[in-house]
Design an enzyme around this catalytic site. Structure first.
Site, PDB file in Angstrom:
ATOM      1  N   ASP A   1      54.267   0.860 -18.457  1.00  0.00           N
ATOM      2  CA  ASP A   1      55.677   1.139 -18.723  1.00  0.00           C
ATOM      3  C   ASP A   1      56.009   0.655 -20.143  1.00  0.00           C
ATOM      4  O   ASP A   1      55.337  -0.229 -20.672  1.00  0.00           O
ATOM      5  CB  ASP A   1      56.513   0.396 -17.675  1.00  0.00           C
TER       6      ASP A   1
ATOM      7  N   ASP B   1      59.638   0.017 -21.604  1.00  0.00           N
ATOM      8  CA  ASP B   1      60.725  -0.971 -21.659  1.00  0.00           C
ATOM      9  C   ASP B   1      60.473  -2.131 -20.691  1.00  0.00           C
ATOM     10  O   ASP B   1      60.214  -1.925 -19.503  1.00  0.00           O
ATOM     11  CB  ASP B   1      62.057  -0.293 -21.307  1.00  0.00           C
TER      12      ASP B   1
END
Lengths: 174, 174
Positions: free
Chosen positions: B7, B9
């Protein structure tokens, strides 16, 4: 619900058609009108003209006004009532296209939620039950059922089930 | 080679940290410095301030200068020699962020090829061996091995293997 991933360029959007139009009107080559309806640009254009065309794809605005492929809107709408429909497009090659490709989908396929849109490069990371794509390389690595959407650049390909139109997809999947 | 999806963020980029900084310097709330190191914004901010923060995320430029999470660059570089490393980020919620998120990755993780970057919404369309993510909802639908990257908004979650840092990921996966 079964999941379908739809490619954007040359499946939903007539990107090849727009490029053919540009070659006919801007390249000064005096080619028969149906030149690119049954062969890819590589088969006809010089290396220099292919590079010129590739640069045009990268220009700001290129992806904003691409025509929708015939019957795509109605059939995708009907599919979305029976399947979970995703769009999976190799947008990473054209970073300046991101917003244009997103806005194009919002404009022509507003019933496809942003949660179901995927911009990627290598599509082998995607998993679903069906993938409809014009690129054999994307079908090759797909673990579900692949359908090859007919296009001038894949006419020689015999390894995948071919669909000629959105009407044919409707017949198969609805 | 096994595949890992990372991922962006709050796993690669310290998005929470940047937001906390904005709240401390611009919201005039006089909060203790460590307020958001152990609790999410929702636990502290009024509805109006949460909306204000959500609007800030949508502003042009927000994603350009987010700090990199400690040790992420070195460990991801090392991982990329042993695994196929992809980035999978739910960028579709923030269409104006596309180019900024792409450029940020190019700047801080230039060894991740554009083919291995995915902007999506619903991550359940992605398939790989590992997913490292701070959002339990993304791990819930993942068919491979999920690792929950520790974050102030997931401290109550007990359903997934938690990793506290990139050093811990290095210990587990290298």
């Amino acid at each position: 619900m079964l999941r379908i991933i739809l490619d954007q360029d040359d499946v939903l959007a007539d990107t090849h058609g727009k490029l053919a139009q540009i070659v006919h009107t801007e390249f000064g080559l005096d080619l028969p009108e149906d030149t690119f309806s049954h062969q890819p640009f590589q088969a006809v254009l010089s290396d220099a003209d292919q590079k010129k065309l590739y640069k045009i794809i990268h220009q700001k605005g290129f992806f904003t006004d691409i025509p929708v492929i015939k019957d795509a809107q109605e059939v995708v709408k009907a599919l979305s009532e029976k399947y979970e429909v995703f769009v999976g497009t190799a947008a990473m090659e054209f970073p300046s296209s991101f917003r244009e490709k997103y806005d194009w989908l919002q404009q022509h396929f507003p019933f496809i939620h942003w949660r179901n849109i995927v911009f990627c490069g290598d599509k082998s990371i995607l998993h679903a039950d069906y993938l409809i794509d014009d690129m054999p390389r994307n079908l090759k690595t797909f673990s579900g059922k692949g359908l090859l959407f007919n296009a001038p650049h894949n006419l020689q390909e015999t390894g995948y089930e071919r669909v000629m139109s959105w009407q044919e997809i409707a017949t198969k999947l609805l």
